[in-house]
Design a protein around this motif. Structure first.
Motif, short mmCIF file in Angstrom:
data_model
loop_
_atom_site.label_atom_id
_atom_site.label_comp_id
_atom_site.label_asym_id
_atom_site.label_seq_id
_atom_site.Cartn_x
_atom_site.Cartn_y
_atom_site.Cartn_z
N HIS A 29 -4.71 0.31 4.02
CA HIS A 29 -4.47 -0.74 3.02
C HIS A 29 -3.00 -1.18 3.09
CE1 HIS A 29 -4.69 -3.03 -0.67
NE2 HIS A 29 -3.70 -2.31 -1.22
N GLY B 297 0.82 -1.21 0.00
CA GLY B 297 0.00 0.00 0.00
C GLY B 297 0.86 1.26 0.00
N ASP C 263 -6.00 -5.32 4.51
CA ASP C 263 -5.80 -4.05 5.22
C ASP C 263 -5.69 -4.37 6.71
OD1 ASP C 263 -8.41 -4.37 6.22
OD2 ASP C 263 -9.29 -3.11 4.65
N SER D 277 -6.62 -9.03 -1.20
CA SER D 277 -5.84 -7.94 -0.63
C SER D 277 -6.12 -7.85 0.87
CB SER D 277 -6.18 -6.63 -1.33
OG SER D 277 -7.56 -6.32 -1.16
N ASP E 18 -1.85 -5.29 -1.87
CA ASP E 18 -2.77 -5.75 -2.92
C ASP E 18 -2.88 -7.27 -2.85
OD1 ASP E 18 -2.88 -3.13 -3.64
OD2 ASP E 18 -1.85 -3.37 -5.57
#
Length: 595
Positions: A549, A485, A575, A573, A552
């Motif tokens: 985040h 991120g 976070d 992905s 990915d």
């Protein structure tokens, strides 16, 4: 005064220049003759009593080892010193002990006068494009104690190998039906292959094979003796038995002409090269099969994936000139990756032997299949989702479907009491790669710093664990990749398997784990290959109340060694709501204010 200075001219006779020239000429001729005499004397002294010759067997045979002998006779009055023997090989003659060399160079010991030195060389003759003989050459250079010069002796012998014939005799039907099994017998006379004790040490390096040049046109059903190579190739043993017999059953496939060209060949294999010693051609007529039977996937391909539903199409056509009565079509599913509970068909399925039967009892068109008529059937079955893996050799699974069709009707040209045919389709099951992406804050092995929930302005480090499971096949070139991120920093590599590398591109924020090759069962019957690295976040004011985040989606790619296709997979992905810590509450991933 009288002047006493006077000049007296004394006349002398002129020189005889012709006599002087004659004397010079005489001396020159004498010197030349003396030099020639000395040269001839030295030459005779150096080479006249030294002889070299090559002896070879009377019956050198193509493709069989033989021994040549170079004889050096020293009949001079001195010992031969510093001698070197060079044996030069022509095309078609190979050194048994050094196949890559074209010259055999030997530094020889001192050869006493009146002695004979014998040097043996082991050779083998192989076929070439030339029908002429082969000139085997030997050259000797040497000197003696009394002479400072080196002398050279040469000799040559012509080697004309005899062909090694095997009297190949092949018995095959005069007419073969396409797709139908036929029997054949090949007889060889191996009496010309001699086993000699002096070549026992290299007998494993010289092999003779019987090969059929029909890899794309013949499907081998069975053979006696069996092939050790899973193809149309058999090793010919060298035994006291003088005859070799091969019996095999095969079927003709993928032949586009009305003749099947069968080409038995006898091959010599030596030093990783093949040489043809003998061959014949047999050309039986190829007729259409009375029954054309085929099986294919509705989505034609050579592989399938675990969990995939497959639909098979079975087609049958009557190629005879009479209707075929009471036709029975039987299909059997072979392979532990078939999920028998998912079979969907209008035929009768027997779960005990995984067979499906279509008969005239249920299908009127099979009661009497008319001339040129075709019948089509289908069934669906799902590949199991889970591979049956319990040991390291559990890999390379195959889905095999055998289908047969037969009728009691006897047709012209068929020698059996019924008309029948069969077909087989094999489909490889591709491997399956699973990856796991776990991110931790609180773990004992790798200590992290900062706070969870993440706090504005406070740096927090996290440990990322990537692990892989490989099922079903060996794979090569395994790579995992992702992108960090925008507010995430890559800190350091903590651990990775030996031979693998973790790379980070600061400009693109792309992260790569090059894992290399993996065996089937890695992560299942052996420890998971795992890479561990550390990342960090430092939330700012705009992050308060939100999740950050981290990464990915992670993708994995590799090449399947069994099917040859590319395999891929991915994980979602992540976070800060998706940390893998035990008891972690997703809401603890929201950034809090530093106030």
């Amino acid at each position: 005064m009288i002047n006493l200075d006077t000049e007296e001219k004394i006349d002398t006779p002129p020189k005889d220049r012709r006599g002087f020239s004659s004397k010079v000429l005489l001396i020159s001729v004498t010197v030349i003759l003396l030099g020639v005499g000395v040269f001839l004397y030295i030459s005779q002294l150096g080479t006249g009593d030294v002889q070299i010759s090559i002896e070879i067997p009377d019956n050198v045979k193509m493709g069989q080892p033989f021994e040549a002998e170079v004889n050096i006779s020293n009949n001079s009055s001195e010992n031969i010193l510093e001698s070197k023997l060079t044996i030069s090989l022509p095309t078609g003659i190979i050194l048994l002990d050094s196949p890559d060399k074209r010259n055999d160079v030997r530094e020889l010991e001192e050869i006493p006068n009146t002695n004979v030195l014998k040097e043996k060389v082991r050779l083998i003759a192989v076929p070439t494009d030339s029908d002429r003989g082969h000139e085997l050459r030997a050259s000797l250079t040497y000197t003696t104690k009394s002479l400072s010069a080196f002398f050279n002796k040469n000799t040559v012998v012509n080697v004309s190998p005899q062909n090694t014939t095997f009297d190949i005799d092949m018995t095959v039907p005069s007419v073969i039906f396409s797709g139908q099994e036929f029997s054949s017998k090949i007889l060889l006379n191996t009496s010309q292959i001699e086993s000699k004790e002096e070549f026992n040490d290299i007998s494993e390096k010289i092999k003779y094979y019987l090969i059929l040049e029909n890899e794309d046109e013949l499907d081998l059903v069975s053979s006696e003796p069996k092939s050790s190579f899973n193809d149309l190739k058999w090793e010919i043993p060298i035994t006291e038995e003088k005859d070799y017999e091969l019996n095999f059953v095969a079927r003709a496939v993928n032949v586009s002409t009305d003749v099947l060209s069968l080409k038995p060949r006898i091959i010599l294999n030596f030093a990783d090269e093949n040489y043809e010693l003998d061959r014949i051609d047999e050309n039986p007529l190829l007729a259409p099969s009375p029954l054309t039977l085929g099986i294919r996937l509705s989505d034609p391909k050579s592989y399938a994936f675990a969990g995939e539903e497959l639909t098979y199409i079975v087609t049958l056509k009557n190629n005879t000139e009479v209707p075929l009565r009471n036709v029975i079509v039987r299909t059997q599913l072979i392979g532990e990756m078939f999920d028998g509970e998912t079979v969907d068909t209008d035929g009768k399925f027997n779960s005990l032997d995984s067979s499906i039967v279509w008969s005239s009892a249920d299908f009127d068109e099979l009661s009497s299949l008319g001339v040129g008529r075709q019948a089509t059937f289908s069934f669906a079955v799902t590949v199991k989702k889970d591979f049956p893996i319990s040991q390291i050799n559990d890999k390379n699974f195959v889905l095999k479907v055998n289908v047969t069709a037969e009728s009691p009707t006897i047709t012209q040209g068929v020698s059996t009491d019924r008309t029948s045919t069969d077909a087989t389709l094999q489909t490889k099951v591709a491997g399956d790669l699973d990856l796991k992406n776990s991110i931790y804050f609180d773990e004992s092995e790798y200590e992290n710093s900062g706070l969870i929930p993440p706090k504005e302005g406070t740096k927090t480090t996290l440990s990322v664990h990537w692990s892989v499971e490989n099922k079903g096949t060996d794979v090569r070139g395994v790579q995992l990749r992702s992108r960090l991120g925008s507010n995430v920093l890559f800190e350091e590599v903590l651990s990775s398997p030996e031979g693998s590398t973790i790379e980070y591109d600061e400009s693109t924020r792309d992260l790569f784990w090059n894992l290399g090759d993996l065996s089937a069962g890695a992560g299942i019957i052996s420890k998971d290959p795992e890479a561990i690295f550390k990342i960090s976040i430092t939330p700012n004011n705009s992050d308060i109340g939100n999740f950050i985040h981290l990464m990915d989606l992670v993708t994995i790619s590799a090449t399947d060694e069994f099917t040859g296709i590319s395999l891929s997979g991915s994980s979602a992905s992540v976070d800060t709501s998706g940390l893998s810590d035990s008891g972690f509450d997703a809401e603890d991933g929201r950034v809090i204010s530093n106030e």
